[in-house]
Design an enzyme around this catalytic site. Structure first.
Site, PDB file in Angstrom:
ATOM      1  N   TYR A 139       0.841  -1.214   0.000  1.00 45.26           N
ATOM      2  CA  TYR A 139       0.000   0.000   0.000  1.00 45.26           C
ATOM      3  C   TYR A 139       0.875   1.262   0.000  1.00 45.26           C
ATOM      4  O   TYR A 139       0.564   2.236  -0.667  1.00 45.26           O
ATOM      5  CB  TYR A 139      -0.938   0.000   1.215  1.00 45.26           C
ATOM      6  N   GLU A 193       6.404   9.067  -8.108  1.00 49.37           N
ATOM      7  CA  GLU A 193       7.515   8.657  -8.981  1.00 49.37           C
ATOM      8  C   GLU A 193       7.080   8.741 -10.454  1.00 49.37           C
ATOM      9  O   GLU A 193       7.821   9.226 -11.310  1.00 49.37           O
ATOM     10  CB  GLU A 193       7.955   7.220  -8.658  1.00 49.37           C
ATOM     11  N   ARG A 194       5.866   8.306 -10.736  1.00 48.54           N
ATOM     12  CA  ARG A 194       5.381   8.309 -12.128  1.00 48.54           C
ATOM     13  C   ARG A 194       5.170   9.726 -12.635  1.00 48.54           C
ATOM     14  O   ARG A 194       5.392   9.999 -13.817  1.00 48.54           O
ATOM     15  CB  ARG A 194       4.103   7.468 -12.222  1.00 48.54           C
ATOM     16  N   ARG A 246      20.523  24.853 -40.847  1.00 52.55           N
ATOM     17  CA  ARG A 246      20.977  23.894 -41.857  1.00 52.55           C
ATOM     18  C   ARG A 246      20.307  24.179 -43.208  1.00 52.55           C
ATOM     19  O   ARG A 246      19.090  24.355 -43.275  1.00 52.55           O
ATOM     20  CB  ARG A 246      20.623  22.476 -41.384  1.00 52.55           C
ATOM     21  N   GLY A 252      19.161  14.961 -39.714  1.00 54.10           N
ATOM     22  CA  GLY A 252      19.901  14.225 -40.745  1.00 54.10           C
ATOM     23  C   GLY A 252      21.027  13.413 -40.117  1.00 54.10           C
ATOM     24  O   GLY A 252      20.919  12.977 -38.957  1.00 54.10           O
ATOM     25  N   GLY A 253      22.106  13.211 -40.843  1.00 48.96           N
ATOM     26  CA  GLY A 253      23.224  12.384 -40.369  1.00 48.96           C
ATOM     27  C   GLY A 253      23.849  12.913 -39.093  1.00 48.96           C
ATOM     28  O   GLY A 253      24.318  12.134 -38.253  1.00 48.96           O
ATOM     29  N   ASN A 269       4.581   0.895 -19.569  1.00 49.70           N
ATOM     30  CA  ASN A 269       3.364   1.531 -20.094  1.00 49.70           C
ATOM     31  C   ASN A 269       2.202   0.545 -20.232  1.00 49.70           C
ATOM     32  O   ASN A 269       1.038   0.934 -20.143  1.00 49.70           O
ATOM     33  CB  ASN A 269       3.681   2.244 -21.407  1.00 49.70           C
ATOM     34  N   GLU A 270       2.521  -0.736 -20.405  1.00 45.72           N
ATOM     35  CA  GLU A 270       1.437  -1.735 -20.448  1.00 45.72           C
ATOM     36  C   GLU A 270       0.801  -1.849 -19.053  1.00 45.72           C
ATOM     37  O   GLU A 270      -0.414  -1.967 -18.931  1.00 45.72           O
ATOM     38  CB  GLU A 270       1.968  -3.106 -20.906  1.00 45.72           C
TER      39      GLU A 270
HETATM   40  C1  LIG Z   1      17.552   2.018 -16.005  1.00 45.78           C
HETATM   41  C2  LIG Z   1      16.606   1.338 -15.062  1.00 45.78           C
HETATM   42  C3  LIG Z   1      16.501   1.777 -13.751  1.00 45.78           C
HETATM   43  C4  LIG Z   1      15.629   1.135 -12.872  1.00 45.78           C
HETATM   44  N1  LIG Z   1      15.569   1.542 -11.562  1.00 45.78           N
HETATM   45  C5  LIG Z   1      14.800   0.865 -10.686  1.00 45.78           C
HETATM   46  C6  LIG Z   1      14.801   1.204  -9.286  1.00 45.78           C
HETATM   47  O1  LIG Z   1      15.485   2.128  -8.851  1.00 45.78           O
HETATM   48  N2  LIG Z   1      14.013   0.488  -8.447  1.00 45.78           N
HETATM   49  C7  LIG Z   1      13.243  -0.529  -8.876  1.00 45.78           C
HETATM   50  O2  LIG Z   1      12.554  -1.156  -8.081  1.00 45.78           O
HETATM   51  N3  LIG Z   1      13.227  -0.887 -10.179  1.00 45.78           N
HETATM   52  C8  LIG Z   1      13.990  -0.218 -11.088  1.00 45.78           C
HETATM   53  N4  LIG Z   1      13.997  -0.581 -12.399  1.00 45.78           N
HETATM   54  C9  LIG Z   1      13.183  -1.740 -12.799  1.00 45.78           C
HETATM   55  C10 LIG Z   1      11.984  -1.362 -13.622  1.00 45.78           C
HETATM   56  O3  LIG Z   1      10.979  -0.821 -12.830  1.00 45.78           O
HETATM   57  C11 LIG Z   1      11.544  -2.620 -14.397  1.00 45.78           C
HETATM   58  O4  LIG Z   1      12.519  -2.864 -15.399  1.00 45.78           O
HETATM   59  C12 LIG Z   1      10.159  -2.464 -15.004  1.00 45.78           C
HETATM   60  O5  LIG Z   1       9.168  -2.413 -14.014  1.00 45.78           O
HETATM   61  C13 LIG Z   1       9.822  -3.614 -15.961  1.00 45.78           C
HETATM   62  O6  LIG Z   1      10.070  -4.858 -15.361  1.00 45.78           O
HETATM   63  P1  LIG Z   1      10.998  -5.930 -16.118  1.00 45.78           P
HETATM   64  O7  LIG Z   1      12.215  -5.234 -16.576  1.00 45.78           O
HETATM   65  O8  LIG Z   1      11.142  -7.109 -15.270  1.00 45.78           O
HETATM   66  O9  LIG Z   1      10.148  -6.291 -17.408  1.00 45.78           O
HETATM   67  P2  LIG Z   1       9.014  -7.457 -17.528  1.00 45.78           P
HETATM   68  O10 LIG Z   1       8.080  -7.369 -16.354  1.00 45.78           O
HETATM   69  O11 LIG Z   1       9.741  -8.726 -17.771  1.00 45.78           O
HETATM   70  O12 LIG Z   1       8.271  -6.966 -18.820  1.00 45.78           O
HETATM   71  C14 LIG Z   1       8.715  -7.251 -20.152  1.00 45.78           C
HETATM   72  C15 LIG Z   1       7.665  -6.726 -21.130  1.00 45.78           C
HETATM   73  O13 LIG Z   1       6.411  -7.383 -20.879  1.00 45.78           O
HETATM   74  C16 LIG Z   1       5.412  -6.414 -20.662  1.00 45.78           C
HETATM   75  N5  LIG Z   1       4.448  -6.890 -19.666  1.00 45.78           N
HETATM   76  C17 LIG Z   1       4.697  -7.356 -18.410  1.00 45.78           C
HETATM   77  N6  LIG Z   1       3.547  -7.651 -17.783  1.00 45.78           N
HETATM   78  C18 LIG Z   1       2.533  -7.374 -18.653  1.00 45.78           C
HETATM   79  C19 LIG Z   1       1.112  -7.447 -18.594  1.00 45.78           C
HETATM   80  N7  LIG Z   1       0.475  -7.864 -17.498  1.00 45.78           N
HETATM   81  N8  LIG Z   1       0.399  -7.073 -19.688  1.00 45.78           N
HETATM   82  C20 LIG Z   1       1.029  -6.631 -20.814  1.00 45.78           C
HETATM   83  N9  LIG Z   1       2.381  -6.529 -20.931  1.00 45.78           N
HETATM   84  C21 LIG Z   1       3.119  -6.882 -19.861  1.00 45.78           C
HETATM   85  C22 LIG Z   1       6.145  -5.188 -20.125  1.00 45.78           C
HETATM   86  O14 LIG Z   1       5.387  -4.015 -20.331  1.00 45.78           O
HETATM   87  C23 LIG Z   1       7.412  -5.217 -20.957  1.00 45.78           C
HETATM   88  O15 LIG Z   1       7.188  -4.624 -22.211  1.00 45.78           O
HETATM   89  C24 LIG Z   1      14.840   0.043 -13.321  1.00 45.78           C
HETATM   90  C25 LIG Z   1      14.950  -0.381 -14.649  1.00 45.78           C
HETATM   91  C26 LIG Z   1      15.815   0.234 -15.520  1.00 45.78           C
HETATM   92  C27 LIG Z   1      15.925  -0.261 -16.933  1.00 45.78           C
END
Ligand SMILES: Cc1cc2nc3c(=O)[nH]c(=O)nc-3n(C[C@H](O)[C@H](O)[C@H](O)COP(=O)(O)OP(=O)(O)OC[C@H]3O[C@@H](n4cnc5c(N)ncnc54)[C@H](O)[C@@H]3O)c2cc1C
Length: 254
Positions: A107, A116-117, A142, A213-214, A240-241
């Protein structure tokens, strides 16, 4: 290993007389190498049903025995910020380091994630505005076929469309921030602005690089770095999903 599916995290904290014993690991952590204090999401009740009711938050300090950092991960972009792995092996955590109440962690996260979002949305819109500014300057300077790139109707229409979308995104985001600051429930609006602004920043990055461009593909131009930094905004802080599943729930579709 849990990623989008937060409720299925496998890091556990087993309670004992003095506090808890923490075991698990987390792959992507922003500022993981720099951090002196980390907030760990863990399961204090792995058998809770539904699973999210067994989640708690704990504070772990740098140099606590059993707490180590893995690799500094090699990212495509955002290279000025470290992202690392964190590992917890039989880490003794005192009762005082439990953040809030046991079992309420999910929660707390759901509340704070809105902020955060919003921050990710602000970053996305600010990046859009900067990329547009850079591109407007570039196309005016350019020249091709004896004219500035800005004088071609294609350039004008593309940039006019982007300017419109960026202003729409900024207006919705600002309205949502205002509602959040007034204490309103903005979960749906935050999810909407997060997916929309971070999809937009990818589009703006692509179009603006193209109009360079390039030269846009060369590291010496700021647009190249911005192109690398943009896509991750649609992945982290809830992909975003996941934002769309939240909106669908709020619409009563689930
Ligand atoms: C640079 C970076 C910094 C980060 N920093 C933090 C941090 O500080 N703290 C922290 O906790 N996390 C952090 N993260 C983790 C981040 O929040 C996760 O990478 C993210 O939530 C996606 O999880 P995943 O990488 O396991 O992808 P997955 O969950 O494996 O997802 C892979 C794909 O499947 C899709 N997908 C998954 N579930 C569904 C669904 N139900 N329906 C449709 N599509 C779905 C996803 O949208 C994605 O396109 C970081 C990640 C990055 C790359």
């Amino acid at each position: 290993g849990a990623g989008s599916d937060l409720a299925s995290i496998r890091t556990t904290a087993v309670e004992n007389e003095k506090g808890f014993t923490l075991n698990g690991e987390k792959t992507f952590i922003t500022n993981g190498i720099h951090a002196d204090l980390v907030v760990v999401v863990c399961k204090t009740d792995p058998h809770a049903s539904p699973a999210y009711k067994g989640i708690s938050l704990m504070i772990v300090e740098r140099d606590t025995p059993g707490f180590s950092r893995g690799r500094k991960l090699d990212k495509v972009g955002l290279n000025s910020q470290d992202t690392s792995e964190l590992i917890f092996e039989d880490v003794a955590v005192s009762k005082d380091n439990l953040l809030g109440k046991k079992g309420e962690g999910f929660y707390y996260l759901m509340n704070q994630l809105q902020q955060e979002r919003l921050i990710v949305g602000i970053g996305a819109i600010a990046a859009c505005e900067r990329m547009l500014e850079l591109t407007v300057e570039y196309v005016k300077e350019r020249k091709a076929f004896g004219k500035s790139i800005a004088s071609f109707q294609n350039t004008q229409f593309k940039l006019a469309e982007l300017q419109t979308e960026i202003e729409i995104g900024r207006t919705f985001l600002d309205r949502t921030i205002e509602a959040h600051m007034n204490g309103e429930d903005v979960v749906k609006e935050v999810s909407m602005s997060k997916w929309w602004t971070t999809d937009l920043v990818k589009k703006v990055a692509m179009e603006c690089m193209h109009l360079h461009g390039g030269y846009g593909y060369m590291e010496e131009y700021e647009i190249a770095r911005r192109f690398r930094d943009a896509p991750v905004t649609a992945i982290y802080a809830g992909s975003n999903e996941i934002m769309k599943t939240i909106i669908a729930k709020k619409m009563g579709l689930v």
